[in-house]
Design a protein around this motif. Structure first.
Motif, PDB file in Angstrom:
ATOM      1  N   THR A  88      11.205   9.977  15.776  1.00 39.94           N
ATOM      2  CA  THR A  88      10.868  11.245  15.134  1.00 39.94           C
ATOM      3  C   THR A  88      11.361  11.193  13.703  1.00 39.94           C
ATOM      4  OG1 THR A  88      12.932  12.313  15.841  1.00 39.94           O
ATOM      5  CG2 THR A  88      11.010  12.572  17.270  1.00 39.94           C
ATOM      6  N   ARG A  89      10.712  11.985  12.849  1.00 41.08           N
ATOM      7  CA  ARG A  89      11.053  12.014  11.428  1.00 41.08           C
ATOM      8  C   ARG A  89      11.337  13.453  10.995  1.00 41.08           C
ATOM      9  NH1 ARG A  89       8.815   7.424   8.348  1.00 41.08           N
ATOM     10  NH2 ARG A  89       8.047   5.887   9.851  1.00 41.08           N
ATOM     11  N   THR A  90      12.219  13.564   9.997  1.00 42.06           N
ATOM     12  CA  THR A  90      12.510  14.871   9.423  1.00 42.06           C
ATOM     13  C   THR A  90      11.829  14.975   8.061  1.00 42.06           C
ATOM     14  OG1 THR A  90      14.489  14.179   8.211  1.00 42.06           O
ATOM     15  CG2 THR A  90      14.774  14.777  10.546  1.00 42.06           C
ATOM     16  N   PRO A  91      11.685  16.192   7.518  1.00 40.90           N
ATOM     17  CA  PRO A  91      11.076  16.338   6.189  1.00 40.90           C
ATOM     18  C   PRO A  91      11.830  15.589   5.094  1.00 40.90           C
ATOM     19  CG  PRO A  91      11.101  18.449   7.334  1.00 40.90           C
ATOM     20  CD  PRO A  91      11.919  17.500   8.162  1.00 40.90           C
ATOM     21  N   THR A  92      13.114  15.324   5.301  1.00 44.29           N
ATOM     22  CA  THR A  92      13.900  14.619   4.280  1.00 44.29           C
ATOM     23  C   THR A  92      13.732  13.104   4.352  1.00 44.29           C
ATOM     24  OG1 THR A  92      15.856  14.480   5.727  1.00 44.29           O
ATOM     25  CG2 THR A  92      15.636  16.441   4.330  1.00 44.29           C
ATOM     26  N   GLY A  93      12.991  12.622   5.372  1.00 41.03           N
ATOM     27  CA  GLY A  93      12.766  11.190   5.493  1.00 41.03           C
ATOM     28  C   GLY A  93      13.661  10.496   6.490  1.00 41.03           C
ATOM     29  N   ALA A  94      14.600  11.210   7.116  1.00 42.03           N
ATOM     30  CA  ALA A  94      15.460  10.602   8.136  1.00 42.03           C
ATOM     31  C   ALA A  94      14.630  10.334   9.394  1.00 42.03           C
ATOM     32  CB  ALA A  94      16.631  11.516   8.464  1.00 42.03           C
ATOM     33  N   ARG A  95      15.016   9.265  10.104  1.00 46.07           N
ATOM     34  CA  ARG A  95      14.336   8.892  11.345  1.00 46.07           C
ATOM     35  C   ARG A  95      15.349   8.774  12.477  1.00 46.07           C
ATOM     36  NH1 ARG A  95      12.974   3.557  10.155  1.00 46.07           N
ATOM     37  NH2 ARG A  95      14.019   3.705   8.123  1.00 46.07           N
ATOM     38  N   SER A  96      14.964   9.216  13.662  1.00 46.32           N
ATOM     39  CA  SER A  96      15.811   9.077  14.851  1.00 46.32           C
ATOM     40  C   SER A  96      15.075   8.260  15.896  1.00 46.32           C
ATOM     41  CB  SER A  96      16.173  10.448  15.436  1.00 46.32           C
ATOM     42  OG  SER A  96      16.937  11.201  14.524  1.00 46.32           O
ATOM     43  N   VAL A 115      18.453   6.815  10.973  1.00 43.90           N
ATOM     44  CA  VAL A 115      18.326   6.042   9.740  1.00 43.90           C
ATOM     45  C   VAL A 115      17.858   6.950   8.614  1.00 43.90           C
ATOM     46  CG1 VAL A 115      17.329   3.983   8.670  1.00 43.90           C
ATOM     47  CG2 VAL A 115      17.553   4.089  11.163  1.00 43.90           C
ATOM     48  N   HIS A 116      18.491   6.797   7.464  1.00 41.22           N
ATOM     49  CA  HIS A 116      18.030   7.470   6.251  1.00 41.22           C
ATOM     50  C   HIS A 116      18.193   6.490   5.098  1.00 41.22           C
ATOM     51  CE1 HIS A 116      17.786  11.478   3.824  1.00 41.22           C
ATOM     52  NE2 HIS A 116      16.823  10.634   3.541  1.00 41.22           N
ATOM     53  N   GLY A 117      17.065   5.914   4.672  1.00 49.17           N
ATOM     54  CA  GLY A 117      17.138   4.900   3.628  1.00 49.17           C
ATOM     55  C   GLY A 117      17.913   3.685   4.115  1.00 49.17           C
ATOM     56  N   ARG A 118      18.943   3.323   3.386  1.00 47.84           N
ATOM     57  CA  ARG A 118      19.768   2.174   3.769  1.00 47.84           C
ATOM     58  C   ARG A 118      21.051   2.596   4.484  1.00 47.84           C
ATOM     59  NH1 ARG A 118      19.669  -3.315   0.448  1.00 47.84           N
ATOM     60  NH2 ARG A 118      17.427  -3.708   0.564  1.00 47.84           N
ATOM     61  N   SER A 119      21.078   3.808   4.961  1.00 46.80           N
ATOM     62  CA  SER A 119      22.200   4.285   5.767  1.00 46.80           C
ATOM     63  C   SER A 119      21.766   4.325   7.227  1.00 46.80           C
ATOM     64  CB  SER A 119      22.641   5.674   5.309  1.00 46.80           C
ATOM     65  OG  SER A 119      23.710   6.141   6.109  1.00 46.80           O
ATOM     66  N   ILE A 120      22.481   3.594   8.083  1.00 50.42           N
ATOM     67  CA  ILE A 120      22.139   3.465   9.504  1.00 50.42           C
ATOM     68  C   ILE A 120      23.305   3.970  10.340  1.00 50.42           C
ATOM     69  CG2 ILE A 120      21.464   1.865  11.337  1.00 50.42           C
ATOM     70  CD1 ILE A 120      20.607  -0.079   9.050  1.00 50.42           C
ATOM     71  N   PRO A 318       8.299  -4.277  13.365  1.00 47.70           N
ATOM     72  CA  PRO A 318       9.403  -3.787  12.526  1.00 47.70           C
ATOM     73  C   PRO A 318       9.615  -2.293  12.740  1.00 47.70           C
ATOM     74  CG  PRO A 318       7.907  -5.153  11.247  1.00 47.70           C
ATOM     75  CD  PRO A 318       7.230  -4.894  12.562  1.00 47.70           C
ATOM     76  N   TRP A 319      10.893  -1.855  12.658  1.00 47.66           N
ATOM     77  CA  TRP A 319      11.151  -0.439  12.877  1.00 47.66           C
ATOM     78  C   TRP A 319      12.332   0.067  12.052  1.00 47.66           C
ATOM     79  CZ3 TRP A 319      15.688   1.326  15.464  1.00 47.66           C
ATOM     80  CH2 TRP A 319      16.499   0.302  15.986  1.00 47.66           C
ATOM     81  N   LEU A 320      13.446  -0.626  12.082  1.00 45.11           N
ATOM     82  CA  LEU A 320      14.656  -0.140  11.413  1.00 45.11           C
ATOM     83  C   LEU A 320      14.459  -0.083   9.901  1.00 45.11           C
ATOM     84  CD1 LEU A 320      17.659   0.596  12.163  1.00 45.11           C
ATOM     85  CD2 LEU A 320      18.230  -1.712  11.408  1.00 45.11           C
ATOM     86  N   VAL A 321      13.886  -1.140   9.356  1.00 41.24           N
ATOM     87  CA  VAL A 321      13.586  -1.217   7.921  1.00 41.24           C
ATOM     88  C   VAL A 321      12.079  -1.381   7.795  1.00 41.24           C
ATOM     89  CG1 VAL A 321      13.972  -2.487   5.780  1.00 41.24           C
ATOM     90  CG2 VAL A 321      15.824  -2.282   7.465  1.00 41.24           C
ATOM     91  N   PRO A 322      11.360  -0.327   7.505  1.00 39.86           N
ATOM     92  CA  PRO A 322       9.899  -0.441   7.392  1.00 39.86           C
ATOM     93  C   PRO A 322       9.513  -1.473   6.341  1.00 39.86           C
ATOM     94  CG  PRO A 322      10.577   1.859   7.422  1.00 39.86           C
ATOM     95  CD  PRO A 322      11.825   1.048   7.285  1.00 39.86           C
ATOM     96  N   ARG A 323       8.502  -2.256   6.640  1.00 41.62           N
ATOM     97  CA  ARG A 323       8.054  -3.273   5.698  1.00 41.62           C
ATOM     98  C   ARG A 323       7.481  -2.629   4.435  1.00 41.62           C
ATOM     99  NH1 ARG A 323       5.293  -7.543   9.895  1.00 41.62           N
ATOM    100  NH2 ARG A 323       6.954  -9.089   9.849  1.00 41.62           N
ATOM    101  N   ALA A 324       7.949  -3.131   3.292  1.00 43.40           N
ATOM    102  CA  ALA A 324       7.393  -2.683   2.023  1.00 43.40           C
ATOM    103  C   ALA A 324       6.130  -3.454   1.692  1.00 43.40           C
ATOM    104  CB  ALA A 324       8.423  -2.849   0.909  1.00 43.40           C
TER     105      ALA A 324
END
Length: 373
Positions: A88-96, A115-120, A318-324
């Motif tokens: 699931t995703r939040t409006p701020t971009g965090a993922r659970s 996960v939010h950006g590079r914070s896990i 891929p899931w934790l770090v989405p591919r750029a």
């Protein structure tokens, strides 16, 4: 209630830094676990840092799992065969993330991730059977995806560093990579890069991917140093004499990377410069050990089959770090890398029947020097 003190430290996977935080009561064992796999930094590139917070907390783990299953669920994904996650995703971009199904280890409550950006943030449940393995799994996933986005290509291969000379051993399952790896280390005293995955970066540097080293019964029993090390392994093992003797079996003794290297009298290396490719062709026969140089076209076919960018047979989504970088672009990048390596790096095939003593294979490996630059 007094807040539980946390410990902070830094670990490295290749050119990637991880700033870890974990409860002080937990961190000593976590550090020991990571030390069994991580050889240290490469240091000549800087891919930035991830922050990984580990929280062994049943209530928080269950809370994050509920968040990951709260409608609308963004998607279901299967990062490795048999393990299904909800996201699931939040409006701020965090993922659970939470585990919806686990046919691999049968631990649907073991962990949840935010996960939010590079914070896990990794939340671990007390039902997790190998809790200290989960941080390394997340770190490895982040490593693979970050390297691919920086031009790295992942290969299904083992590797050895021999005084800065990188040897990549490529081949499918049951080709004999680990047996050949063991013999090569014994013959050269080279340092272990990895047992099953290597990254080739844009400078033709092999980067070690931290993985355990499963060794089949036949190889363990044929190599006294490995057999002697089994009773002291950190992870409980089945008695060696109860393992199947079938060639190509998946039931093996599992060494950590450092335990395996130490048993063979060597160490871990974070990387090496690619100089030689070996293609093992081990069979359940008494075929004598032979070596032949492969022409570029044949080497290209072998490398293409062992190239796992953008599609890895095990870490397939891929899931934790989405591919750029889109899959198609990764494919277009990997194909010329494979062709160029096949055309310019010596590639040899080693044939051997495992019914012969492994010493015969070890004696023929030094003749590889005739194809080394």
């Amino acid at each position: 209630m007094t807040a539980q003190p946390y410990d902070s430290w830094t670990s490295h996977l290749g050119d990637l830094t991880f700033e870890l935080n974990a409860p002080a009561s937990w961190s000593a064992q976590q550090r020991r676990y990571l030390a069994d796999y991580l050889p240290g930094p490469l240091g000549d590139q800087n891919f930035g840092a991830f922050r990984l917070i580990v929280q062994p907390d049943d209530a928080r783990c269950e809370e994050v799992a509920r968040d990951a299953n709260r409608p609308p669920v963004a998607r279901h994904l299967e990062p490795v065969p048999g393990v299904v996650l909800t996201e699931t995703r939040t409006p701020t971009g965090a993922r659970s993330y939470a585990v919806a199904a686990d046919a691999l280890e049968h631990q649907t409550r073991a962990y949840a991730v935010r996960v939010h950006g590079r914070s896990i943030e990794l939340y671990l449940h007390s039902t997790a059977r190998r809790p200290h393995a989960h941080p390394l799994r997340l770190m490895r996933e982040a490593m693979l995806r970050t390297y691919e986005d920086h031009g790295g290509v992942v290969f299904h291969s083992a590797g050895v560093d021999i005084d800065g000379h990188g040897v990549m051993i490529v081949g499918p399952r049951s080709a004999g990579k680990t047996t050949l790896l063991t013999c090569l280390i014994r013959a050269t005293r080279g340092a272990l890069l990895s047992n099953d995955r290597l990254i080739l970066d844009h400078q033709r540097r092999l980067v070690a991917v931290p993985l355990p080293v499963p060794v089949a019964r036949g190889t363990v029993e044929a190599v006294p140093e490995l057999a002697d090390a089994v009773p002291g392994l950190s992870r409980p093992q089945r008695p060696v004499d109860t393992l199947p003797t079938t060639f190509g079996t998946t039931e093996k003794v599992e060494f950590s990377a450092r335990e395996y290297a130490a048993a063979l009298g060597t160490s871990l290396a974070p990387g090496s410069w690619l100089r030689t490719i070996i293609v093992p062709r081990l069979t359940d026969t008494a075929e004598p050990a032979t070596i032949r140089t492969l022409p570029p076209a044949e080497a290209r076919r072998v490398l293409s089959a062992s190239c796992f960018t953008p599609r890895d047979e095990f870490w397939r989504q891929p899931w934790l770090v989405p591919r750029a970088t889109p899959d198609a672009a990764l494919q277009r990048h990997a194909e010329p890398v494979v062709s160029n390596v096949a055309d310019t790096v010596p590639c040899v095939e080693v044939r051997f029947g495992i019914r012969d003593p492994l010493g015969q294979l070890e004696r023929v490996l030094p003749t590889l020097e005739r194809v080394l630059p």
